[in-house]
Design a protein around this motif. Sequence first.
Motif, PDB file in Angstrom:
ATOM      1  N   ARG A 266       1.026  -1.338   0.123  1.00 59.29           N
ATOM      2  CA  ARG A 266      -0.234  -0.373   0.081  1.00 59.29           C
ATOM      3  C   ARG A 266       0.662   1.050   0.065  1.00 59.29           C
ATOM      4  N   ARG A 267       0.636   2.710  -0.645  1.00 56.43           N
ATOM      5  CA  ARG A 267       1.469   4.069  -0.878  1.00 56.43           C
ATOM      6  C   ARG A 267       1.088   4.447   0.522  1.00 56.43           C
ATOM      7  N   ASP A 268       0.328   4.113   1.939  1.00 56.24           N
ATOM      8  CA  ASP A 268       0.704   4.650   3.115  1.00 56.24           C
ATOM      9  C   ASP A 268       1.145   3.514   3.676  1.00 56.24           C
ATOM     10  N   PHE A 269       2.308   2.823   3.357  1.00 55.21           N
ATOM     11  CA  PHE A 269       2.932   1.431   3.969  1.00 55.21           C
ATOM     12  C   PHE A 269       3.940   2.067   5.183  1.00 55.21           C
ATOM     13  N   ALA A 270       4.576   3.090   4.700  1.00 53.07           N
ATOM     14  CA  ALA A 270       5.727   3.994   5.061  1.00 53.07           C
ATOM     15  C   ALA A 270       5.364   5.117   6.861  1.00 53.07           C
ATOM     16  N   ARG A 271       4.090   5.353   5.953  1.00 51.48           N
ATOM     17  CA  ARG A 271       2.996   6.025   7.615  1.00 51.48           C
ATOM     18  C   ARG A 271       2.627   4.971   8.798  1.00 51.48           C
ATOM     19  N   TRP A 272       2.489   4.240   8.252  1.00 49.21           N
ATOM     20  CA  TRP A 272       1.780   2.770   9.112  1.00 49.21           C
ATOM     21  C   TRP A 272       2.966   2.458   9.788  1.00 49.21           C
ATOM     22  N   ALA A 273       4.282   2.342   8.939  1.00 50.79           N
ATOM     23  CA  ALA A 273       5.326   1.540   9.794  1.00 50.79           C
ATOM     24  C   ALA A 273       5.670   2.297  10.586  1.00 50.79           C
ATOM     25  N   ALA A 274       5.733   3.758  10.720  1.00 54.18           N
ATOM     26  CA  ALA A 274       6.227   5.529  11.131  1.00 54.18           C
ATOM     27  C   ALA A 274       5.185   5.465  12.431  1.00 54.18           C
TER      28      ALA A 274
ATOM     29  N   ARG B 241      -6.448  22.221  11.825  1.00 55.34           N
ATOM     30  CA  ARG B 241      -7.233  21.340  11.923  1.00 55.34           C
ATOM     31  C   ARG B 241      -6.729  19.641  11.581  1.00 55.34           C
ATOM     32  N   TYR B 242      -6.468  18.717  12.204  1.00 51.69           N
ATOM     33  CA  TYR B 242      -6.305  17.181  12.181  1.00 51.69           C
ATOM     34  C   TYR B 242      -7.036  16.606  11.918  1.00 51.69           C
ATOM     35  N   THR B 243      -7.350  15.906  11.078  1.00 48.40           N
ATOM     36  CA  THR B 243      -8.345  15.172  10.612  1.00 48.40           C
ATOM     37  C   THR B 243      -7.405  13.046  10.514  1.00 48.40           C
ATOM     38  N   THR B 244      -8.162  11.923  10.330  1.00 49.89           N
ATOM     39  CA  THR B 244      -7.444  11.463  10.516  1.00 49.89           C
ATOM     40  C   THR B 244      -7.930  10.501   8.797  1.00 49.89           C
ATOM     41  N   ALA B 245      -7.811  11.446   8.082  1.00 47.75           N
ATOM     42  CA  ALA B 245      -8.486  10.996   6.929  1.00 47.75           C
ATOM     43  C   ALA B 245      -7.495  10.859   6.069  1.00 47.75           C
ATOM     44  N   ARG B 246      -5.751  11.662   6.402  1.00 42.54           N
ATOM     45  CA  ARG B 246      -5.058  11.648   5.913  1.00 42.54           C
ATOM     46  C   ARG B 246      -3.994  10.167   6.335  1.00 42.54           C
ATOM     47  N   GLU B 247      -4.243   9.063   7.793  1.00 41.45           N
ATOM     48  CA  GLU B 247      -3.691   8.258   8.020  1.00 41.45           C
ATOM     49  C   GLU B 247      -4.510   7.139   7.256  1.00 41.45           C
TER      50      GLU B 247
ATOM     51  N   PRO C  43      -3.077 -10.850  10.730  1.00 46.65           N
ATOM     52  CA  PRO C  43      -2.553 -11.554  11.143  1.00 46.65           C
ATOM     53  C   PRO C  43      -0.951 -11.151  10.749  1.00 46.65           C
ATOM     54  N   GLY C  44      -1.214 -10.652   9.538  1.00 43.39           N
ATOM     55  CA  GLY C  44       0.095  -9.623   8.910  1.00 43.39           C
ATOM     56  C   GLY C  44       0.822  -8.714   9.267  1.00 43.39           C
ATOM     57  N   GLU C  45      -0.678  -7.568   9.747  1.00 45.21           N
ATOM     58  CA  GLU C  45       0.112  -6.497  11.220  1.00 45.21           C
ATOM     59  C   GLU C  45       0.786  -7.049  11.962  1.00 45.21           C
ATOM     60  N   ALA C  46       0.657  -8.178  12.818  1.00 42.95           N
ATOM     61  CA  ALA C  46       0.744  -9.425  13.582  1.00 42.95           C
ATOM     62  C   ALA C  46       2.589  -9.431  13.436  1.00 42.95           C
ATOM     63  N   LEU C  47       2.536  -9.420  11.980  1.00 43.01           N
ATOM     64  CA  LEU C  47       3.685  -9.542  11.801  1.00 43.01           C
ATOM     65  C   LEU C  47       4.912  -8.995  11.399  1.00 43.01           C
ATOM     66  N   LEU C  48       4.584  -8.215  10.634  1.00 42.33           N
ATOM     67  CA  LEU C  48       4.864  -6.741  10.091  1.00 42.33           C
ATOM     68  C   LEU C  48       5.270  -5.608  11.716  1.00 42.33           C
ATOM     69  N   THR C  49       4.617  -6.199  12.813  1.00 43.64           N
ATOM     70  CA  THR C  49       4.873  -5.083  13.860  1.00 43.64           C
ATOM     71  C   THR C  49       5.751  -5.591  14.029  1.00 43.64           C
ATOM     72  N   ALA C  50       6.066  -7.250  14.706  1.00 39.88           N
ATOM     73  CA  ALA C  50       7.089  -8.032  14.837  1.00 39.88           C
ATOM     74  C   ALA C  50       8.304  -7.350  14.395  1.00 39.88           C
ATOM     75  N   ALA C  51       8.143  -7.629  12.934  1.00 35.95           N
ATOM     76  CA  ALA C  51       9.618  -6.617  12.566  1.00 35.95           C
ATOM     77  C   ALA C  51       9.911  -5.919  11.965  1.00 35.95           C
ATOM     78  N   ILE C  52       9.407  -5.159  12.393  1.00 37.59           N
ATOM     79  CA  ILE C  52       9.421  -2.792  11.993  1.00 37.59           C
ATOM     80  C   ILE C  52       9.659  -2.854  13.720  1.00 37.59           C
ATOM     81  N   THR C  53       9.827  -2.976  15.162  1.00 37.37           N
ATOM     82  CA  THR C  53       9.860  -3.075  15.659  1.00 37.37           C
ATOM     83  C   THR C  53      10.640  -4.076  16.948  1.00 37.37           C
ATOM     84  N   GLY C  54      10.601  -5.239  16.452  1.00 36.09           N
ATOM     85  CA  GLY C  54      12.033  -6.549  17.005  1.00 36.09           C
ATOM     86  C   GLY C  54      10.913  -6.834  18.107  1.00 36.09           C
ATOM     87  N   THR C  55      10.140  -6.521  18.529  1.00 29.45           N
ATOM     88  CA  THR C  55       9.054  -7.121  19.942  1.00 29.45           C
ATOM     89  C   THR C  55       8.772  -8.844  19.629  1.00 29.45           C
TER      90      THR C  55
END
Length: 472
Positions: A24-32, A63-69, A444-456
Amino acid sequence: MPEHAAPPVVTPAAARDMAARINRRDFARWAARTRAMGGCAQPIHLRGRVEHLDPLTGELLHRYTTAREPGGVLRVACKTRRASRCPSCAETYRADTYQLVRAGLTGGKGVPSSVASHPAAFVTLTAPSFGTVHARREKPGGAVAPCHPRRNAGTCPHGRAMSCTVRHSADDGRLGEPLCPDCYDHTGSVLFNALAPELWRRFTMALRRRIAKAAGLSLRQLGDTLTLSFAKVAEYQRRGVVHFHAVIRLDGPTGPDSPPPAWATHEVLADAVQQGARAVTVPTPAAPGLPSRSLAWGPQVDLRPITTTGELTDRAVAGYIAKYATKAAECVGTLDRRIRATDDIGTLPVTAHARRLIAECLRLGALPELAELRLADWAHMLGFRGHFSTKSRRYSTTLGALREARILHNQREHEITTGRLPLTDEDQVLVVAHWRYLGQGLTPGEALLTAAITGTPLPPLNPNATEQGSTA
């Protein structure tokens, strides 16, 4: 999420889910955002906006909106203290508790370093016996002694032998289980847990009375001379009852920034603790078929001075207390969630002893005379409904202050924000927020990515999570 969910497995579906998120194009922000949350296993999903307005003109400043998240959803850390639910957030809570406790022993976080010279003791108050249970007994040197080797012990009224010669291992499932479940006082155990916070409150009052008597002062005069400060944590013993570990410190009249009077020594504190622990009791409510009784601390009261060197240092005490701040009753074989009306007590994934204690909570909780104890609501905690970690007002800093400092630090370090403006004390801004809760968890995919990105470690899988990890 199941009480004992296994870590997520890299199934084909999980791999596809992970690949879809990465592409997804928003992966970098999701990972951050994932890094900013420290690898939270149960992120909360919100949708909404925050508007900053000039209160005089109504002008929109920001103004902050979650539409950009990613996915139009803002994910925030769950901030639980329970390691069984989210190891990452629990570790943050443990670290905060460590800093809070240690600041009250050596200074820092707004506490002067002179506090290290104030008399302080590490105190453990235990529960009384409610029946003989299997225990692991270590001798000096590390050798394990037999559990309860009683010669000619005989049998109990239920025909069970009241002796055990087994040398239990540390992970033996029988630890904490009664030798005879029918002889064990489940009622007393549950009521002690429910009334333990009140017993602690009376203990602190008895401490002040004893210290005042030792100094020849009234309680009012004592308040003008000395302050009793403490930080404590509750821990479950294997048998399912709580006991308290506490740091108790003597300060001057204004707290840690003033020295205690010369007569306020460790010996005075030790005598007050021993006397106070023996003196206080709490009566239980009476009900039909349940006569009132008095509950008190157990005979074992451990008290040791805290030093900057040696075996019991400020670091050791702070680490010990912080460790138990992230644990609860699930460590003794019960649940980390409330018992639901639809639950079948007989099939819950708990130990036999915990099942009996839960059933007793539900039975006593149905009695109108015991309604104020809310035993049914806290059956999963075996009756205990108090806070696991507490402190007196002047002991040291607060968890809230530590969280606020971390938020300000993260705002400077990361680009991600929920719309806060850099304001000075003179600025006046009207903040209007609109938030909607969408759910909680990871796919399930997010759980795997979270562990890989953060080392948890791989977090527990929430099988009900949606594409964005929501359980809505």
